[in-house]
Design an enzyme around this catalytic site. Sequence first.
Site, PDB file in Angstrom:
ATOM      1  N   ASP A  35       1.256  -1.129  -0.100  1.00 38.47           N
ATOM      2  CA  ASP A  35       0.338   0.307   0.130  1.00 38.47           C
ATOM      3  C   ASP A  35       0.793   1.124   0.103  1.00 38.47           C
ATOM      4  OD1 ASP A  35       0.890   0.004   2.823  1.00 38.47           O
ATOM      5  OD2 ASP A  35      -0.700   0.064   3.413  1.00 38.47           O
ATOM      6  N   GLY A  36       2.377   1.271  -0.248  1.00 39.72           N
ATOM      7  CA  GLY A  36       3.045   2.821  -0.265  1.00 39.72           C
ATOM      8  C   GLY A  36       3.820   2.421   1.133  1.00 39.72           C
ATOM      9  N   GLU A  37       3.483   2.092   2.497  1.00 40.73           N
ATOM     10  CA  GLU A  37       3.604   2.441   4.124  1.00 40.73           C
ATOM     11  C   GLU A  37       5.522   1.890   3.657  1.00 40.73           C
ATOM     12  OE1 GLU A  37       1.398   1.152   6.968  1.00 40.73           O
ATOM     13  OE2 GLU A  37      -0.359   2.390   6.016  1.00 40.73           O
ATOM     14  N   ARG A  92      12.837  25.988   3.316  1.00 38.00           N
ATOM     15  CA  ARG A  92      12.662  27.272   2.514  1.00 38.00           C
ATOM     16  C   ARG A  92      11.040  28.038   3.771  1.00 38.00           C
ATOM     17  NH1 ARG A  92      13.215  24.407  -2.446  1.00 38.00           N
ATOM     18  NH2 ARG A  92      14.652  25.693  -3.542  1.00 38.00           N
ATOM     19  N   GLN A  93      10.129  27.349   3.927  1.00 36.25           N
ATOM     20  CA  GLN A  93       9.188  27.733   4.405  1.00 36.25           C
ATOM     21  C   GLN A  93       8.897  28.106   6.343  1.00 36.25           C
ATOM     22  OE1 GLN A  93       6.480  28.001   2.349  1.00 36.25           O
ATOM     23  NE2 GLN A  93       4.907  28.892   4.161  1.00 36.25           N
ATOM     24  N   LYS A 185      19.358  43.099 -10.950  1.00 38.04           N
ATOM     25  CA  LYS A 185      18.944  43.332 -12.152  1.00 38.04           C
ATOM     26  C   LYS A 185      19.270  44.574 -12.704  1.00 38.04           C
ATOM     27  CE  LYS A 185      15.536  39.784 -11.954  1.00 38.04           C
ATOM     28  NZ  LYS A 185      14.291  39.404 -11.376  1.00 38.04           N
ATOM     29  N   ASP A 211      24.875  29.775  -4.504  1.00 34.99           N
ATOM     30  CA  ASP A 211      23.778  29.706  -3.878  1.00 34.99           C
ATOM     31  C   ASP A 211      23.775  29.024  -3.171  1.00 34.99           C
ATOM     32  OD1 ASP A 211      21.405  30.982  -3.796  1.00 34.99           O
ATOM     33  OD2 ASP A 211      20.774  30.201  -5.632  1.00 34.99           O
TER      34      ASP A 211
HETATM   35  C1  R5P Z   1      16.062  30.595  -3.498  1.00 37.25           C
HETATM   36  O1  R5P Z   1      15.368  31.268  -2.128  1.00 37.25           O
HETATM   37  C2  R5P Z   1      17.411  29.792  -3.176  1.00 37.25           C
HETATM   38  O2  R5P Z   1      18.368  29.879  -2.582  1.00 37.25           O
HETATM   39  C3  R5P Z   1      17.774  29.593  -4.282  1.00 37.25           C
HETATM   40  O3  R5P Z   1      18.393  30.496  -5.226  1.00 37.25           O
HETATM   41  C4  R5P Z   1      16.970  28.665  -5.680  1.00 37.25           C
HETATM   42  O4  R5P Z   1      16.408  27.511  -4.803  1.00 37.25           O
HETATM   43  C5  R5P Z   1      17.405  28.551  -6.585  1.00 37.25           C
HETATM   44  O5  R5P Z   1      16.395  27.927  -7.376  1.00 37.25           O
HETATM   45  P1  R5P Z   1      16.326  28.205  -8.612  1.00 37.25           P
HETATM   46  O6  R5P Z   1      17.085  26.505  -9.116  1.00 37.25           O
HETATM   47  O7  R5P Z   1      15.600  26.365  -9.175  1.00 37.25           O
HETATM   48  O8  R5P Z   1      16.099  28.493  -9.583  1.00 37.25           O
END
Ligand code: R5P
Length: 293
Positions: A35-37, A92-93, A185, A211
């Site tokens: 069942d996926g568990e 992130r959240q 930008k 990043d």
């Molecule tokens: C965003 O807040 C993170 O620091 C990265 O810049 C982001 O997750 C990069 O995402 P992607 O590779 O999809 O542009």
Amino acid sequence: VALIVAGEGAAPMARRIADATGWATTDAEFKTFPDGEAYARIPAAMDGQHVVIVQTGYPPERFWRLLLLLNAARENRAASVRAVVPYLAYARQDRLFQPGEALSSRLALECVRTQASGLVTVDPHKEDVARFFGPGFRSVSAEAPFADAFRTRRIDVVLAPDAGARPRAAAVAARLAAAVDHLEKKRLSGTEVEVAPKTLDVRGKRVAILDDIISTGGTMAKAVEQLVRQGAASVLCAGVHGLFLGDAADRLRRAGASELLASDSIETEHSRVSVAGVLASALLEAPAAQRTR
Ligand code: R5P
């Protein structure tokens, strides 16, 4: 002394941490029911042992594997249980961006907290998620291993993809006496927008963009294209956590990236920087808290 348990896909990282700490490693068993568990078991005896579970948070279902393994250690009388989560999922959240949302980051860390007295991770997307775990949360920085990798590649300029990511880029640049800047930008006309370093000229320079996460590669691809156009000698794309989703790697290469580089927080063909050493140091520095239950 602790026993390191390798979670799903975590055997290489567990072995590297074991090499750096001198501790033993053992494997876990996983099954998926019809069942996926998910089912998890740690066959080694854990009674009275300090147990360290190594399980990264990508793909996201591994987060549930992590909870199962922590629970297996706890239920089998480990003296203490700690989690090593090189890539912290759901970071992130970290706040409610819109009414009605779940606060995933708090939930995830509170769940881990119910099973483990400590959690060690690498460069979480937002450092302040630590508050959701409380004492025992430790985030280590990938700055030193990335600085070593950039030094070998004789990088002249470390670029952050935006102003928010600049402190990490600056810290790495300072370690190798390279220049630092961040991308912004710039509007060229009513319809044209260019991404360029805020102050530096990249002409003839070996550039690294750093990043925290490379996910779809979209953020970097645009930057690489324009840095190549601006005359950079080479553009290396580095992410502490390299997910490289879908065709991200091809997209970055097509944009002109000279190399894709990520840590082993998520194992891919681009993981040529190891964070095992910094994770091992954190484990050795902070003794495991005894279990309270
Ligand atoms: C965003 O807040 C993170 O620091 C990265 O810049 C982001 O997750 C990069 O995402 P992607 O590779 O999809 O542009």
